[in-house]
Design a protein around this motif. Structure first.
Motif, short mmCIF file in Angstrom:
data_model
loop_
_atom_site.label_atom_id
_atom_site.label_comp_id
_atom_site.label_asym_id
_atom_site.label_seq_id
_atom_site.Cartn_x
_atom_site.Cartn_y
_atom_site.Cartn_z
N HIS A 133 -13.54 35.46 23.14
CA HIS A 133 -12.89 34.41 23.93
C HIS A 133 -13.16 33.06 23.27
CE1 HIS A 133 -16.85 33.68 26.01
NE2 HIS A 133 -16.99 34.97 25.74
N ARG A 134 -12.14 32.22 23.31
CA ARG A 134 -12.23 30.90 22.69
C ARG A 134 -12.66 29.88 23.73
NH1 ARG A 134 -11.54 29.70 17.91
NH2 ARG A 134 -10.35 31.57 17.46
N GLY A 135 -13.64 29.07 23.39
CA GLY A 135 -14.14 28.04 24.29
C GLY A 135 -13.03 27.07 24.68
N ARG A 136 -12.87 26.85 25.96
CA ARG A 136 -11.79 25.99 26.43
C ARG A 136 -12.01 24.53 26.06
NH1 ARG A 136 -15.29 26.89 30.28
NH2 ARG A 136 -15.78 25.33 31.86
N LYS A 137 -13.26 24.14 25.85
CA LYS A 137 -13.57 22.76 25.45
C LYS A 137 -13.91 22.67 23.97
CE LYS A 137 -15.37 21.60 30.01
NZ LYS A 137 -16.57 21.26 30.77
N SER A 138 -14.73 23.59 23.49
CA SER A 138 -15.22 23.52 22.11
C SER A 138 -14.25 24.11 21.10
CB SER A 138 -16.56 24.27 21.99
OG SER A 138 -16.35 25.67 22.15
N GLY A 139 -13.44 25.07 21.54
CA GLY A 139 -12.55 25.77 20.60
C GLY A 139 -13.27 26.84 19.79
N GLY A 169 -23.64 39.08 37.41
CA GLY A 169 -24.84 39.51 38.12
C GLY A 169 -25.01 38.92 39.50
N GLY A 170 -23.91 38.47 40.12
CA GLY A 170 -24.00 37.91 41.46
C GLY A 170 -24.37 36.44 41.50
N LEU A 171 -24.37 35.78 40.35
CA LEU A 171 -24.67 34.34 40.32
C LEU A 171 -23.58 33.56 41.06
CD1 LEU A 171 -25.98 33.92 36.67
CD2 LEU A 171 -27.29 33.77 38.78
N PRO A 172 -23.88 32.35 41.49
CA PRO A 172 -22.92 31.59 42.30
C PRO A 172 -21.72 31.04 41.54
CG PRO A 172 -24.94 30.33 42.03
CD PRO A 172 -25.18 31.69 41.43
N ARG A 173 -21.72 31.11 40.20
CA ARG A 173 -20.63 30.57 39.40
C ARG A 173 -19.92 31.69 38.63
NH1 ARG A 173 -25.13 28.36 38.61
NH2 ARG A 173 -25.44 29.28 36.58
N HIS A 174 -18.63 31.48 38.39
CA HIS A 174 -17.90 32.39 37.51
C HIS A 174 -18.48 32.26 36.10
CE1 HIS A 174 -15.13 33.12 40.68
NE2 HIS A 174 -14.26 32.17 40.42
N PRO A 175 -18.44 33.33 35.32
CA PRO A 175 -18.94 33.25 33.94
C PRO A 175 -18.03 32.38 33.06
CG PRO A 175 -17.97 35.40 34.37
CD PRO A 175 -17.97 34.67 35.67
N GLN A 176 -18.61 31.85 32.00
CA GLN A 176 -17.84 30.99 31.09
C GLN A 176 -16.67 31.74 30.48
OE1 GLN A 176 -18.10 27.67 30.61
NE2 GLN A 176 -19.53 27.85 32.31
N TRP A 177 -16.84 33.03 30.17
CA TRP A 177 -15.75 33.78 29.55
C TRP A 177 -14.51 33.80 30.45
CZ3 TRP A 177 -13.83 37.86 32.19
CH2 TRP A 177 -14.67 38.58 33.03
N HIS A 216 -7.25 30.31 27.52
CA HIS A 216 -6.73 30.96 26.30
C HIS A 216 -6.62 32.47 26.56
CE1 HIS A 216 -7.46 27.29 24.03
NE2 HIS A 216 -8.69 27.26 24.53
N PRO A 217 -5.55 32.92 27.23
CA PRO A 217 -5.47 34.33 27.63
C PRO A 217 -5.22 35.34 26.51
CG PRO A 217 -3.52 33.14 28.34
CD PRO A 217 -4.45 32.13 27.76
N GLU A 218 -4.70 34.90 25.37
CA GLU A 218 -4.47 35.84 24.27
C GLU A 218 -5.74 35.96 23.45
OE1 GLU A 218 -0.87 35.43 22.11
OE2 GLU A 218 0.31 35.66 23.93
N THR A 219 -6.26 37.19 23.36
CA THR A 219 -7.55 37.39 22.71
C THR A 219 -7.64 38.80 22.14
OG1 THR A 219 -9.92 37.03 23.00
CG2 THR A 219 -8.76 38.10 24.83
N ARG A 220 -8.87 39.21 21.82
CA ARG A 220 -9.10 40.55 21.28
C ARG A 220 -10.33 41.15 21.93
NH1 ARG A 220 -8.78 38.33 15.42
NH2 ARG A 220 -10.99 38.31 15.80
N ILE A 221 -10.34 42.48 21.95
CA ILE A 221 -11.51 43.22 22.40
C ILE A 221 -11.88 44.24 21.33
CG2 ILE A 221 -11.15 42.91 24.88
CD1 ILE A 221 -9.88 45.72 24.96
N ALA A 281 -5.66 43.66 20.24
CA ALA A 281 -5.05 42.44 20.76
C ALA A 281 -4.65 42.64 22.23
CB ALA A 281 -3.83 42.07 19.93
N VAL A 282 -5.07 41.72 23.08
CA VAL A 282 -4.78 41.81 24.51
C VAL A 282 -4.42 40.43 25.06
CG1 VAL A 282 -6.27 43.82 24.94
CG2 VAL A 282 -7.22 41.51 25.14
N THR A 283 -3.77 40.45 26.23
CA THR A 283 -3.49 39.24 26.99
C THR A 283 -4.15 39.39 28.35
OG1 THR A 283 -1.38 38.95 25.86
CG2 THR A 283 -1.68 37.75 27.92
#
Length: 164
Positions: free
Chosen positions: A62-68, A91-99, A106-111, A120-122
């Motif tokens: 995944h590409r960083g939305r701020k850093s690129g 793990g149940g933390l109060p925030r969504h993960p950065q990914w 940036h929805p187009e990525t790879r796994i 390649a996935v979207t």
């Protein structure tokens, strides 16, 4: 509660900087081992509910939305037809993960799967009806997802990756 079960209440210190560091460096180690072995090691999760019922793991780019910058995160996944389904539980933390935020930007990525690199996935966020359909299957895959949801006030997002 069994020997390998999580507690019903969120453990104290779950949101501490120490926990974040352990998660970060544990993930880095898993990514390195997965890459080194082509997924022969590191492609299953054997912690918590996964101890008795191992869960498949992939590497998400995944590409960083701020850093690129390009990041790689190991995540549990469910197959649903041609799609791959992820859970933003952190793990149940109060925030969504950065990914999660990075995929929204940036929805187009790879796994990378065991034996298959650079798929390649979207990404898209499952809507309410689709999430309601997938959630029981995800909890069946990894029972601790239900505990994580109970530990946090946020609705844990479900992300669907479709091949492109």
């Amino acid at each position: 509660m069994g020997r390998f079960s999580l507690p019903d209440e969120a453990p104290g210190g779950l949101d501490s900087p120490v926990t974040a560091k352990v998660m970060k460096y544990g993930a880095k180690a898993q990514v390195a081992v997965f890459r080194l072995t082509g997924g022969r090691v590191g492609s299953t999760w054997r912690v918590g509910a996964g101890f008795r019922k191992p869960v498949p793991t992939l590497l998400l780019e995944h590409r960083g939305r701020k850093s690129g910058r390009l990041f790689t995160t190991p995540l549990l996944y469910l197959r649903s037809g041609d799609d791959v389904v992820l859970v933003g539980s952190q793990g149940g933390l109060p925030r969504h993960p950065q990914w999660y935020f990075n995929l929204v930007a940036h929805p187009e990525t790879r796994i990378h799967l065991k034996g298959r690199r650079d798929v390649a996935v979207t990404a898209r966020i499952a809507g309410p009806a689709e999430r309601a359909d997938l959630w029981p299957r995800l909890v069946e895959l990894y029972a601790d997802f239900a505990k994580y949801q109970a530990w946090t006030e946020r609705e844990i997002p479900v992300v669907v990756l479709s091949p492109r």
